[in-house]
Design an enzyme around this catalytic site. Sequence first.
Site, mmCIF file in Angstrom:
data_model
loop_
_atom_site.group_PDB
_atom_site.id
_atom_site.type_symbol
_atom_site.label_atom_id
_atom_site.label_comp_id
_atom_site.label_asym_id
_atom_site.label_seq_id
_atom_site.Cartn_x
_atom_site.Cartn_y
_atom_site.Cartn_z
ATOM 1 N N ASP A 176 -2.969 -0.280 6.210
ATOM 2 C CA ASP A 176 -2.920 0.141 7.497
ATOM 3 C C ASP A 176 -4.483 0.439 7.461
ATOM 4 O O ASP A 176 -4.942 0.609 8.744
ATOM 5 C CB ASP A 176 -2.154 1.429 7.704
ATOM 6 C CG ASP A 176 -2.257 2.320 6.605
ATOM 7 O OD1 ASP A 176 -2.892 2.199 5.777
ATOM 8 O OD2 ASP A 176 -1.765 3.602 6.930
ATOM 9 N N ASP A 232 0.914 -1.279 0.191
ATOM 10 C CA ASP A 232 -0.025 -0.008 -0.060
ATOM 11 C C ASP A 232 0.890 1.213 0.125
ATOM 12 O O ASP A 232 2.012 1.310 0.514
ATOM 13 C CB ASP A 232 -0.934 0.025 1.271
ATOM 14 C CG ASP A 232 -1.774 1.075 1.193
ATOM 15 O OD1 ASP A 232 -2.239 1.414 0.404
ATOM 16 O OD2 ASP A 232 -1.940 1.855 2.395
ATOM 17 N N THR A 272 0.240 4.560 0.915
ATOM 18 C CA THR A 272 0.278 5.405 2.119
ATOM 19 C C THR A 272 0.437 4.667 3.406
ATOM 20 O O THR A 272 -0.178 3.805 3.647
ATOM 21 C CB THR A 272 -1.041 6.048 2.117
ATOM 22 O OG1 THR A 272 -1.513 7.066 1.288
ATOM 23 C CG2 THR A 272 -1.171 7.164 3.361
#
Length: 507
Positions: free
Chosen positions: A252, A15, A17
């Site tokens: 996250d 991912d 970010t």
Amino acid sequence: YCTESLARVDVLCLDKTGTITEGTMQVDELHPLTGYTEEDMTAPLKALVQVLTDDNPTYNAVKAYFPGGSDWKAAATVPFSSARKWSGAYFGERGTYVMGAGEFILGERFGALREHTEEYAARGERVLLLAHSAKPFLENKVLPDDIEPVGFILISDKIRTEAPQTLRYFAEQGVTLKVISGDNPVNVSEVARQAGIEGAEKYVDAAILRSDEDIARAVREYTVFGRVTPNQKRKLVRALHRQGHTVAMTGDGVNDAPALKQADIGVAMGITGTEVAKDAAGMVLADDNFATIVKAVKNGRNVYANIKRAIQFLLSGNTAGILTVLYASLMGLPVPFAAVHLLFINLLTDSLPAIALGLEPHTDEVMSEKPRPRNEGILTKPFLFSVGIEGLVIAAATVTAFYLGLNAGGAAAGQTMAFSTLCLSRLFHGFSCKSQHPVLLTRHFWNNRALLGAFAIGALLLGLVLLVPALEPLFAVAPLSAGMVGAIVGLAFGSMVVIQLLKLLRR
């Protein structure tokens, strides 16, 4: 399960970010469109961050940029969702204001602004659009048709300091990297390029991936995936599975949870990660440090290697015993081992070195190996070949000792020498199982204290059995001369030397 999966990982899906970047976004500037000013953007944005309850890095960055309150009152609010990709509020006579991804707010009308957003995205900026309508939200939280763009909010997110080195390390170890994000693919590509990911220029807008076949084709061709929905993330991981890969996925946010669950091992951030992401993941990075994944993979591969060493030790040693008995049977010789001999070997000289090999110190050597295929088990052809060759060498030493004992003192002496040689050979063989490379005459030979201790205990117990007269009838051993004991030690040590030479030749 996590350890075994980490040892196999050959595709790492990242991912953007919070993984490649720090996840601490900040607003760099406001860029009003023609006919508007920064003041036209400031007041509604202050109001939006006050009335909305969004909790994501982008929203928090905008909120931090506009401290202080607003006297605007919201008649209705629409929170952010990964499917909608915008959030907003209706402020009565002031109208509706929304911020989010421009293409999702304006739809087909976004084309006129695409050139501007691509330019900013190519610099690594994340671009949000602020838009306005005099009308309220329609049913089911649909935006009014006359929604008009007001300006862009340019947001940056720093690359993690350790990310380039970590990603380069994975690439060097044969792990394929894929960046999967819900952001603009041009922006994601630029961030991936800045992080040093090879093939970052090969990006695709996931909005064009309509079917599972499209996704399966894309994972073969592209490195970077932008505007990916949570369901598409899961499908991308599943497509990699079907192509035979072992996949690790980092994330996250709530929208990462399906993919984290689908992956062989999901890796969530412990500090910035949501509880949903952490619950779905198989591993949580307590320090949010992306470089920790390298340590985890290294640890997984070392644990797997140690398990394999112990299995190799046990199988090759037992193969030697089987070959010795089979040879004696075929040649019409007396039985080379008494039952108590085999019990002694299995309980003492087998178990201690096997446990010690499981404690072999971890090394960087495992990271130079390519990840194992998803369907590859422990008992591969090269592994079984090594087991067979090593078992044959130890069996040859044992049979030689058996003949020496038969000729010198009959069946009892032959049994004693065969048992002693097999027992001591297996103790020496523990050192050969430390590595696929020769370790004799190197410091690596001595670095496992547990194995040294296992060897010392095994050799001491064998010495007591052979040299203490009171133990001879209990363990069915015959008295041996000094020459016989010397032959046992020489044959046992010689078997290790031969195996080490074979490793050298194979290398």
